[in-house]
Design a protein around this motif. Sequence first.
Motif, mmCIF file in Angstrom:
data_model
loop_
_atom_site.group_PDB
_atom_site.id
_atom_site.type_symbol
_atom_site.label_atom_id
_atom_site.label_comp_id
_atom_site.label_asym_id
_atom_site.label_seq_id
_atom_site.Cartn_x
_atom_site.Cartn_y
_atom_site.Cartn_z
ATOM 1 N N LEU A 94 15.768 -8.575 12.342
ATOM 2 C CA LEU A 94 14.876 -8.914 11.228
ATOM 3 C C LEU A 94 15.364 -10.111 10.423
ATOM 4 O O LEU A 94 14.704 -10.525 9.471
ATOM 5 C CB LEU A 94 14.706 -7.695 10.305
ATOM 6 N N ASP A 95 16.532 -10.634 10.793
ATOM 7 C CA ASP A 95 17.104 -11.799 10.103
ATOM 8 C C ASP A 95 17.247 -11.539 8.601
ATOM 9 O O ASP A 95 16.748 -12.285 7.759
ATOM 10 C CB ASP A 95 16.237 -13.037 10.346
ATOM 11 N N ILE A 96 17.956 -10.454 8.269
ATOM 12 C CA ILE A 96 18.177 -10.086 6.865
ATOM 13 C C ILE A 96 19.674 -9.908 6.624
ATOM 14 O O ILE A 96 20.451 -9.724 7.559
ATOM 15 C CB ILE A 96 17.429 -8.793 6.483
ATOM 16 N N SER A 97 20.072 -9.947 5.354
ATOM 17 C CA SER A 97 21.486 -9.822 5.000
ATOM 18 C C SER A 97 21.939 -8.362 5.096
ATOM 19 O O SER A 97 21.116 -7.441 5.108
ATOM 20 C CB SER A 97 21.718 -10.327 3.579
ATOM 21 N N ARG A 98 23.260 -8.175 5.126
ATOM 22 C CA ARG A 98 23.809 -6.821 5.197
ATOM 23 C C ARG A 98 23.453 -6.019 3.940
ATOM 24 O O ARG A 98 23.091 -4.841 4.020
ATOM 25 C CB ARG A 98 25.326 -6.863 5.394
ATOM 26 N N GLY A 99 23.558 -6.680 2.787
ATOM 27 C CA GLY A 99 23.235 -5.992 1.542
ATOM 28 C C GLY A 99 21.789 -5.532 1.509
ATOM 29 O O GLY A 99 21.493 -4.406 1.086
ATOM 30 N N ASN A 100 20.891 -6.397 1.956
ATOM 31 C CA ASN A 100 19.468 -6.069 2.005
ATOM 32 C C ASN A 100 19.210 -4.917 2.974
ATOM 33 O O ASN A 100 18.444 -3.985 2.680
ATOM 34 C CB ASN A 100 18.675 -7.309 2.429
ATOM 35 N N ALA A 101 19.850 -4.979 4.136
ATOM 36 C CA ALA A 101 19.684 -3.925 5.140
ATOM 37 C C ALA A 101 20.209 -2.591 4.627
ATOM 38 O O ALA A 101 19.522 -1.567 4.726
ATOM 39 C CB ALA A 101 20.416 -4.314 6.425
ATOM 40 N N ASN A 102 21.410 -2.606 4.058
ATOM 41 C CA ASN A 102 22.013 -1.360 3.567
ATOM 42 C C ASN A 102 21.187 -0.714 2.457
ATOM 43 O O ASN A 102 20.991 0.508 2.438
ATOM 44 C CB ASN A 102 23.438 -1.611 3.069
ATOM 45 N N ALA B 196 0.831 -1.205 0.000
ATOM 46 C CA ALA B 196 0.000 0.000 0.000
ATOM 47 C C ALA B 196 0.867 1.258 0.000
ATOM 48 O O ALA B 196 0.455 2.314 -0.476
ATOM 49 C CB ALA B 196 -0.924 0.002 1.214
ATOM 50 N N TRP B 197 2.071 1.146 0.538
ATOM 51 C CA TRP B 197 3.007 2.264 0.539
ATOM 52 C C TRP B 197 3.699 2.433 -0.805
ATOM 53 O O TRP B 197 4.206 3.500 -1.114
ATOM 54 C CB TRP B 197 4.106 2.006 1.561
ATOM 55 N N GLY B 198 3.769 1.318 -1.552
ATOM 56 C CA GLY B 198 4.546 1.360 -2.785
ATOM 57 C C GLY B 198 6.007 1.034 -2.545
ATOM 58 O O GLY B 198 6.883 1.427 -3.312
ATOM 59 N N ILE B 199 6.288 0.291 -1.452
ATOM 60 C CA ILE B 199 7.667 -0.098 -1.150
ATOM 61 C C ILE B 199 7.701 -1.599 -0.879
ATOM 62 O O ILE B 199 6.666 -2.252 -0.792
ATOM 63 C CB ILE B 199 8.229 0.674 0.070
ATOM 64 N N ASN B 200 8.918 -2.150 -0.717
ATOM 65 C CA ASN B 200 9.013 -3.584 -0.467
ATOM 66 C C ASN B 200 8.850 -3.894 1.025
ATOM 67 O O ASN B 200 8.955 -3.022 1.879
ATOM 68 C CB ASN B 200 10.329 -4.155 -1.018
ATOM 69 N N LYS B 201 8.609 -5.166 1.300
ATOM 70 C CA LYS B 201 8.290 -5.620 2.659
ATOM 71 C C LYS B 201 9.427 -5.342 3.646
ATOM 72 O O LYS B 201 9.186 -4.879 4.765
ATOM 73 C CB LYS B 201 7.977 -7.118 2.625
ATOM 74 N N THR B 202 10.660 -5.614 3.237
ATOM 75 C CA THR B 202 11.801 -5.424 4.144
ATOM 76 C C THR B 202 11.982 -3.962 4.506
ATOM 77 O O THR B 202 12.251 -3.622 5.664
ATOM 78 C CB THR B 202 13.094 -5.967 3.505
ATOM 79 N N MET B 203 11.835 -3.084 3.521
ATOM 80 C CA MET B 203 11.967 -1.644 3.768
ATOM 81 C C MET B 203 10.935 -1.193 4.805
ATOM 82 O O MET B 203 11.253 -0.424 5.724
ATOM 83 C CB MET B 203 11.789 -0.877 2.461
ATOM 84 N N ALA B 204 9.704 -1.699 4.676
ATOM 85 C CA ALA B 204 8.649 -1.340 5.628
ATOM 86 C C ALA B 204 8.945 -1.892 7.019
ATOM 87 O O ALA B 204 8.710 -1.215 8.025
ATOM 88 C CB ALA B 204 7.307 -1.867 5.129
ATOM 89 N N GLN B 205 9.472 -3.108 7.092
ATOM 90 C CA GLN B 205 9.769 -3.712 8.397
ATOM 91 C C GLN B 205 10.912 -2.980 9.097
ATOM 92 O O GLN B 205 10.878 -2.813 10.324
ATOM 93 C CB GLN B 205 10.095 -5.189 8.223
ATOM 94 N N ILE B 206 11.910 -2.568 8.336
ATOM 95 C CA ILE B 206 13.012 -1.800 8.938
ATOM 96 C C ILE B 206 12.474 -0.487 9.495
ATOM 97 O O ILE B 206 12.817 -0.079 10.612
ATOM 98 C CB ILE B 206 14.135 -1.529 7.914
#
Length: 200
Positions: free
Chosen positions: A56-64, A26-36
């Motif tokens: 959040l159990d995510i990779s460094r690249g995904n987080a960055n 609904a925001w127009g963004i991806n799930k990980t971005m919203a969770q961060i």
Amino acid sequence: MPEDRSQNYEEALEQFVLLWGEMASAWGINKTMAQIHALLYAEAEPLDTDTIMERLDISRGNANMNLRNLVQWQLAHKVHFKGKRKDFYSAEKDVWNIVSTIVRERQQREVAPIRQNLEECLEVFEAGSTESPKEKEFKERIENFIRFLEMFERFTEAMLPYINKKNLKFLKQLVKIAEMKESIKESMTKTTEKPSKDER
């Protein structure tokens, strides 16, 4: 679990992060971005990248990548602490600023490009010499869509200053007017409706 946090706090935080992630589309963004963003919003203190990755159990690249996007959207801010080499992040906490940012970004990234692409579709018609009835009808449908998007953009641009100024009083009045109009419309519809067989 940190000593200053109850089990209820942790459960509410987990539920909030999951909810924000589900709302991502609904925001127009991806799930990980919203969770961060949800995690940073819920935390009183800024978090470093390692903590965000672990929680959040995510990779460094995904987080960055997603932290960079949140900073670009102005939904998160980079924080520096003296004597610490790590980058820390804090979310925008003002809900008015969050809503204003989301509305503005969605308009710029989604509505405006759609309108531009539809206008390019119309240019294809301009290149032709004659138009059949079906072509005219199709062209009119595209024009109607463009007019709607233009009106939507104008409405958004007109509302954003009131959102930015946190003018809740004006927005409440606007909602009341819309609700009153809908209520009057429903009353008029009921009045003009023909009575059913049972009522006769």
